[in-house]
Enzyme design. Structure first.
Site, short mmCIF file in Angstrom:
data_model
loop_
_atom_site.label_atom_id
_atom_site.label_comp_id
_atom_site.label_asym_id
_atom_site.label_seq_id
_atom_site.Cartn_x
_atom_site.Cartn_y
_atom_site.Cartn_z
N ASP A 213 -6.98 -8.87 -4.07
CA ASP A 213 -6.93 -7.42 -3.89
C ASP A 213 -7.33 -6.71 -5.17
O ASP A 213 -6.56 -6.65 -6.13
CB ASP A 213 -5.53 -6.99 -3.46
CG ASP A 213 -5.44 -5.48 -3.24
OD1 ASP A 213 -6.48 -4.88 -2.91
OD2 ASP A 213 -4.34 -4.92 -3.39
N HIS B 93 -6.34 -7.22 0.47
CA HIS B 93 -5.39 -6.11 0.33
C HIS B 93 -4.36 -6.14 1.44
O HIS B 93 -3.17 -5.94 1.20
CB HIS B 93 -6.16 -4.78 0.35
CG HIS B 93 -5.29 -3.58 0.17
ND1 HIS B 93 -4.59 -3.33 -1.00
CD2 HIS B 93 -4.98 -2.56 1.02
CE1 HIS B 93 -3.90 -2.21 -0.87
NE2 HIS B 93 -4.12 -1.73 0.35
N ASP C 223 0.85 -1.18 0.00
CA ASP C 223 0.00 0.00 0.00
C ASP C 223 0.90 1.25 0.00
O ASP C 223 1.88 1.31 -0.74
CB ASP C 223 -0.95 -0.06 1.21
CG ASP C 223 -2.08 0.96 1.17
OD1 ASP C 223 -3.13 0.64 0.59
OD2 ASP C 223 -1.89 2.06 1.71
#
Length: 300
Positions: free
Chosen positions: A249, A278, A123
């Site tokens: 994801d 995710h 991320d």
């Protein structure tokens, strides 16, 4: 800059979180001093692993991976980005920019003087961590890249578009539930509470609110040119690079192919597709530990 600091008692007794915080000071360009928190566990002479979290999590995301890597003899460092975890939280949304985050983390990284680092990033941990790798390539011995990107204004996935809309319209940001929605397994109530812990109320969540808007998905976003320059460095990075994107994801789907194609160190590596959502750190910590440990031992 007005700065909020989460009270220490919010972090008392968190599930599976025995790690003592370390602190460093970083200075903003406006002269504001900010306290940045990080975990530093394991032998001082162990191979250094840097674990970079993203939005809206904190180093708690890596709690199982930290323990497992330390058990294998590695030194593990997991910072909390400014605005998250135990780190200070600027009070205004406009105080959060991509450039500032790179600058803050670059100061911290230089200050702790890490070398021969293996990075695991996911991320925003990738958007910032890969900028560190590009700024200090001589300090990195290998990269493990998971569920992230280094965008240069070329658009967004449908999954990210949905997340962007949700993050900007939900009246109250349910941080723990957002992490829970992004995992393949159901988190326990204690785990959800641990993700909520850094944020006593909505005033502490301005960074979490702002981050999705900062991802440079259009040419008009800030840091497009800087990310392109970082790519130029990464396109010469020949130390081992492994992608470990998950199969569930929607936000980052397909991003692993970009890294495999563009970074020389990714050629011929055993890239992995893990199980999970995710926040794959919650779904497959043992797999992630094995990937990092194998990279280090194969490289040695």
């Amino acid at each position: 800059m007005q700065v909020l600091r989460t009270p220490d008692d919010r972090f008392a007794g968190l599930a599976d979180w025995p790690y003592a915080p370390h602190y460093a000071q970083v200075m903003d360009s406006d002269g504001t001093a900010l306290r940045l928190a990080y975990v530093d566990e394991g032998p001082r002479d162990g191979a250094v692993v840097l674990l970079m979290h993203g939005e809206p999590s904190w180093a708690y995301l890596y709690r199982k991976i930290i323990a497992a890597l330390v058990a294998k003899g590695h030194r593990v460092i997991a910072p909390d980005l400014i605005g998250f975890g135990r780190s200070d939280k600027p009070a205004k949304r406009t105080d959060y920019t991509y450039a500032r985050h790179v600058a803050w983390m670059s100061q911290w990284f230089s200050g702790v003087d890490l070398k021969h680092v293996t990075l695991f990033c996911q991320d925003w941990g990738g958007l910032i961590g890969l900028r560190l790798a590009a700024a200090f390539p001589e300090r990195f011995a290998g990269l493990v890249i998971a569920n992230t990107g280094l965008p240069t204004g070329a658009g967004m996935t449908d999954g990210f578009k949905a997340w962007l809309e949700f993050s900007q319209t939900v009246p109250e940001m349910p941080i723990g539930m957002i992490v829970n929605m992004g995992t393949g397994r159901e988190l326990t109530l204690a785990e959800i509470a641990a993700y909520d812990a850094p944020f006593p109320d909505e005033t502490y969540k301005e960074g979490a609110r702002q981050f999705p808007t900062l991802v440079p998905v259009t040419p008009e976003h800030g840091q497009v040119a800087e990310n392109k320059a970082a790519w130029e460095v990464l396109e010469r990075f020949d130390r081992p690079v492994i992608t470990a994107f998950s199969d569930g994801d929607a936000v980052s789907r397909g991003g692993d192919a970009v890294f495999q194609a563009r970074i020389p160190g990714a050629a011929g590596q055993s890239h992995v597709t893990t199980k999970g959502g995710h926040f794959l750190q919650e779904d497959c910590p043992d797999d992630i530990t094995a990937i990092i440990d194998t990279l280090i031992r194969t490289r040695s």
